[in-house]
Design a protein around this motif. Structure first.
Motif, PDB file in Angstrom:
ATOM      1  N   ARG A  75     -14.277  29.182 -92.790  1.00 31.57           N
ATOM      2  CA  ARG A  75     -13.450  28.117 -93.361  1.00 31.57           C
ATOM      3  C   ARG A  75     -12.074  28.046 -92.686  1.00 31.57           C
ATOM      4  N   GLY A  76     -11.903  28.794 -91.604  1.00 30.84           N
ATOM      5  CA  GLY A  76     -10.657  28.705 -90.866  1.00 30.84           C
ATOM      6  C   GLY A  76      -9.537  29.578 -91.411  1.00 30.84           C
ATOM      7  N   VAL A  77      -9.863  30.489 -92.340  1.00 35.55           N
ATOM      8  CA  VAL A  77      -8.830  31.398 -92.854  1.00 35.55           C
ATOM      9  C   VAL A  77      -8.571  32.477 -91.800  1.00 35.55           C
ATOM     10  N   PRO A  78      -7.315  32.726 -91.418  1.00 32.68           N
ATOM     11  CA  PRO A  78      -7.044  33.819 -90.481  1.00 32.68           C
ATOM     12  C   PRO A  78      -7.263  35.164 -91.173  1.00 32.68           C
ATOM     13  N   VAL A  79      -8.513  35.607 -91.144  1.00 29.92           N
ATOM     14  CA  VAL A  79      -8.932  36.751 -91.954  1.00 29.92           C
ATOM     15  C   VAL A  79      -8.183  38.035 -91.589  1.00 29.92           C
ATOM     16  N   ASP A  80      -8.032  38.289 -90.278  1.00 27.11           N
ATOM     17  CA  ASP A  80      -7.372  39.535 -89.867  1.00 27.11           C
ATOM     18  C   ASP A  80      -5.912  39.551 -90.321  1.00 27.11           C
ATOM     19  N   PHE A  81      -5.249  38.397 -90.221  1.00 30.54           N
ATOM     20  CA  PHE A  81      -3.848  38.320 -90.657  1.00 30.54           C
ATOM     21  C   PHE A  81      -3.734  38.648 -92.146  1.00 30.54           C
ATOM     22  N   PHE A  82      -4.590  38.035 -92.963  1.00 28.69           N
ATOM     23  CA  PHE A  82      -4.478  38.275 -94.405  1.00 28.69           C
ATOM     24  C   PHE A  82      -4.921  39.696 -94.773  1.00 28.69           C
ATOM     25  N   TYR A  83      -5.836  40.254 -93.995  1.00 24.42           N
ATOM     26  CA  TYR A  83      -6.237  41.639 -94.233  1.00 24.42           C
ATOM     27  C   TYR A  83      -5.041  42.575 -93.998  1.00 24.42           C
ATOM     28  N   LEU A  84      -4.344  42.357 -92.873  1.00 21.56           N
ATOM     29  CA  LEU A  84      -3.175  43.194 -92.586  1.00 21.56           C
ATOM     30  C   LEU A  84      -2.072  42.957 -93.622  1.00 21.56           C
ATOM     31  N   LEU A  85      -1.885  41.697 -94.021  1.00 21.89           N
ATOM     32  CA  LEU A  85      -0.867  41.394 -95.033  1.00 21.89           C
ATOM     33  C   LEU A  85      -1.196  42.106 -96.349  1.00 21.89           C
ATOM     34  N   LEU A  89       9.507  53.021 -97.050  1.00 25.48           N
ATOM     35  CA  LEU A  89       9.048  51.635 -96.899  1.00 25.48           C
ATOM     36  C   LEU A  89       8.670  51.354 -95.445  1.00 25.48           C
ATOM     37  N   ALA A  90       9.564  51.793 -94.516  1.00 21.89           N
ATOM     38  CA  ALA A  90       9.278  51.581 -93.092  1.00 21.89           C
ATOM     39  C   ALA A  90       7.984  52.295 -92.704  1.00 21.89           C
ATOM     40  N   ALA A  91       7.863  53.568 -93.127  1.00 18.02           N
ATOM     41  CA  ALA A  91       6.669  54.332 -92.745  1.00 18.02           C
ATOM     42  C   ALA A  91       5.414  53.735 -93.352  1.00 18.02           C
ATOM     43  N   ALA A  92       5.516  53.254 -94.593  1.00 19.64           N
ATOM     44  CA  ALA A  92       4.330  52.706 -95.264  1.00 19.64           C
ATOM     45  C   ALA A  92       3.842  51.455 -94.547  1.00 19.64           C
ATOM     46  N   VAL A  93       4.793  50.599 -94.132  1.00 21.20           N
ATOM     47  CA  VAL A  93       4.393  49.369 -93.449  1.00 21.20           C
ATOM     48  C   VAL A  93       3.775  49.703 -92.088  1.00 21.20           C
ATOM     49  N   VAL A  94       4.398  50.643 -91.366  1.00 21.04           N
ATOM     50  CA  VAL A  94       3.827  51.041 -90.068  1.00 21.04           C
ATOM     51  C   VAL A  94       2.426  51.628 -90.270  1.00 21.04           C
ATOM     52  N   ALA A  95       2.298  52.523 -91.277  1.00 24.59           N
ATOM     53  CA  ALA A  95       0.994  53.149 -91.525  1.00 24.59           C
ATOM     54  C   ALA A  95      -0.043  52.102 -91.890  1.00 24.59           C
ATOM     55  N   ALA A  96       0.352  51.111 -92.688  1.00 23.50           N
ATOM     56  CA  ALA A  96      -0.590  50.072 -93.099  1.00 23.50           C
ATOM     57  C   ALA A  96      -1.080  49.282 -91.890  1.00 23.50           C
ATOM     58  N   TRP A 113      -5.198  48.190 -88.076  1.00 21.16           N
ATOM     59  CA  TRP A 113      -5.604  47.981 -86.686  1.00 21.16           C
ATOM     60  C   TRP A 113      -6.811  48.854 -86.352  1.00 21.16           C
ATOM     61  N   VAL A 114      -6.750  50.116 -86.795  1.00 23.80           N
ATOM     62  CA  VAL A 114      -7.890  51.023 -86.584  1.00 23.80           C
ATOM     63  C   VAL A 114      -9.143  50.422 -87.208  1.00 23.80           C
ATOM     64  N   ARG A 115      -8.997  49.913 -88.430  1.00 21.92           N
ATOM     65  CA  ARG A 115     -10.112  49.330 -89.171  1.00 21.92           C
ATOM     66  C   ARG A 115     -10.706  48.121 -88.423  1.00 21.92           C
ATOM     67  N   LEU A 116      -9.830  47.258 -87.889  1.00 21.79           N
ATOM     68  CA  LEU A 116     -10.313  46.042 -87.253  1.00 21.79           C
ATOM     69  C   LEU A 116     -10.880  46.295 -85.862  1.00 21.79           C
TER      70      LEU A 116
END
Lengths: 285, 258
Positions: free
Chosen positions: A170-180, A70-77, A82-85
């Motif tokens: 529309r003011g959606v924090p796109v990067d935040f929701f992408y990472l989430l 779980l820890a590794a998956a979240v870090v990898a995600a 981050w690489v993607r953005l």
């Protein structure tokens, strides 16, 4: 098949396996459709494979491998997101590198841990028959996390999957929701590892959603369809593999692949027939 | 820069992609209630200027104010219709849900930010679809629409957020002339209560609808209300263009590369 049902009534471990499959299919349904429509299968594959680093490290240091996963998956995600953005160009190379590096780190850890070679196989290909009861609780907790997050932010996830530029306006924090969203993909990967293993996860994550997508016009329909198809595939794979004593994970995946092929062919035949009917309707007044 | 009373004001704005300058020294002021047509050749910087006004890009030189604020702060009061839909046409979604996305960011309370759409939002989205004469499309999958229908849906998505300024990038590039006329008639009506900026390469056609035309080819070439004659068009496109009578009646010219 009858042999399977008899055994299911008698053996607690089979009942647990069935429940594990059903818990995993909730992940298929909630997150699979986003992976398919946002076309992030490759990213999801990268997250799934780099999970081995965390599982290997957890084993080596004597922690529970699923917590390590779980820890590794979240870090990898987060790393892959981050690489993607940041690095839009060269993104696929960077993700491919993380994919391979994660696996290499994991295998080195496993090789240095005495007597764990069989664990490696079940990490890679899953072992649904050996899911302990406490892990069912862990899986149910992950499902709850997915369910609550998707229910709260469904509109935002749909908006960033559909048209992220407009969502940003529309003011959606796109990067935040992408990472989430990627973190939820990571959670789903961990949810499925016990069932089909980290190498095969990507098929269970995408194929039920893709099949459902061929027969429905809305994302919500895709989610319900993918959950049901996921449940059918994990239970069916378990039943089919029991009597001939085949490994369950690969059986589930082959079943998923076969269903996907049949569904894709049927959908394309149906589309052609519809087009012909529409043309006939316009030519004969 | 003092807060500006104009709807949009850019001052000496410059922008380059890498080392390719796209905009230089662009100063334009759009008053509230105006209907500005922004024309110019392809790659003349029109879409880039819109992206700067929307706050999707930041100017490397100069300043931009929208409704007296920075573009990012003003964003929610803007409605945007893009030139090309940024989404895949096979995305499994119905028209009403696409239009509803225009209401993101309008939540009255934090509680309204989570969960599904409220009944009031759905009603406003339905009404807006009806306003653009696309009320019967609410349940259609987005992939089944024609070019003209899609344009109306995108317009509804921009309007449903109750904007003060409507910004459209080549709204009629992919549809036929009859529909183009209908869309611009609709924009004329909307102009009663909205400031509108529309980008077009079709200088003659839009001049019969807009209140003012600004011509952009890396920098502002003309910025006027009077009729546009052949000389201005020559300045703008840098080549001989011919003026022909336009099908929409009126005495306006229709610019074509000749």
């Amino acid at each position: 098949m009858a042999e399977f049902f008899n055994a299911l009534v008698q053996h607690g471990f089979l009942q647990q396996a069935l429940v594990a499959g059903l818990l995993a299919s909730i992940g298929c349904g909630l997150i699979g459709p986003f992976v398919v429509v946002k076309r992030i299968t490759f990213l999801a594959g990268g997250i799934a494979h780099s999970v081995l680093a965390g599982m290997g490290a957890a084993l080596f240091y004597g922690y529970d491998p699923l917590s390590g996963a779980l820890a590794a998956a979240v870090v990898a995600a987060l790393l892959i997101g981050w690489v993607r953005l940041r690095w839009r160009t060269g993104e696929d190379t960077a993700i491919g590198a993380l994919w391979a590096i994660g696996m290499a780190v994991g295998i080195l850890f496993v090789s240095q841990t005495p007597g764990y070679a069989t664990d490696l196989m079940s990490f890679l290909f899953g072992n649904i028959l050996l899911v302990p009861t406490r892990e069912l609780g862990f899986m149910a907790m992950l499902d709850l996390v997915l369910l609550v997050t998707v229910a709260l932010f469904y509109r935002h996830f749909v908006a960033i999957a559909f048209d992220d530029e407009f969502a940003r306006l529309r003011g959606v924090p796109v990067d935040f929701f992408y990472l989430l969203l990627l973190v939820l993909v990571a959670v789903t990967v961990v949810l499925m590892i016990q069932v089909v293993g980290l190498i095969l996860v990507i098929a269970l994550l995408t194929l039920p959603a893709a099949v459902a997508g061929q027969w429905t016009r809305t994302l919500a329909g895709m989610m319900i369809g993918a959950t049901l198809i996921g449940a059918l595939l994990t239970s069916g794979g378990l039943a089919l593999s029991y009597a001939p004593d085949l490994p369950t994970g690969p059986t589930i995946i082959l079943l998923a692949g076969a269903l996907y092929l049949v569904s894709a062919m049927t959908a394309s035949v149906r589309a052609k027939r519809r087009a012909r009917r529409a043309l006939r309707a316009t030519t004969t007044p | 820069m003092k807060p500006s009373s104009a709807a949009i004001e850019t001052q000496q704005v410059g922008f380059a992609y890498g080392d390719v300058p796209v905009l230089e020294d662009v100063s334009v002021r759009v008053e509230a209630g105006e209907f500005l047509g922004l024309v110019g050749p392809n790659a003349g910087g029109k879409s880039t200027l819109l992206k700067l006004i929307l706050g999707l890009l930041s100017p490397q030189q100069g300043q931009i104010q929208v409704l007296g604020r920075t573009p990012k702060q003003a964003r929610r009061h803007l409605g945007y219709v893009p030139q090309y839909p940024a989404f895949p046409r096979e995305f499994p979604i119905q028209v009403l849900d696409v239009v509803l996305m225009g209401r993101l960011g309008l939540a009255a309370t934090p509680w309204h930010r989570v969960g599904g759409w409220r009944r009031a939002d759905r009603e406003i989205a339905r009404r807006t679809l009806a306003d653009v004469e696309a009320g019967d499309l609410a349940a259609a999958p987005i992939g089944a629409l024609s070019g003209g229908q899609l344009q109306r849906v995108l317009l509804a998505r921009a309007l449903v957020g109750e904007p003060e300024i409507l910004i459209l990038d080549e709204p009629t590039a992919n549809i036929d002339q009859r529909l183009e006329g209908e869309i611009f008639e609709l924009l004329s009506q909307l102009n009663d209560h909205l400031t509108i900026v529309v980008v077009s390469h079709d200088i003659g056609f839009i001049s019969s609808y807009v209140s003012r035309v600004a011509c952009l080819n890396r920098t502002l070439i003309c910025h006027r209300t009077e009729a546009i004659d052949g000389d201005v068009i020559n300045d703008l496109y840098g080549e001989r263009v011919r003026l022909i009578n336009h099908a929409h009646g009126g005495n306006q010219g229709h610019a074509e590369h000749g």
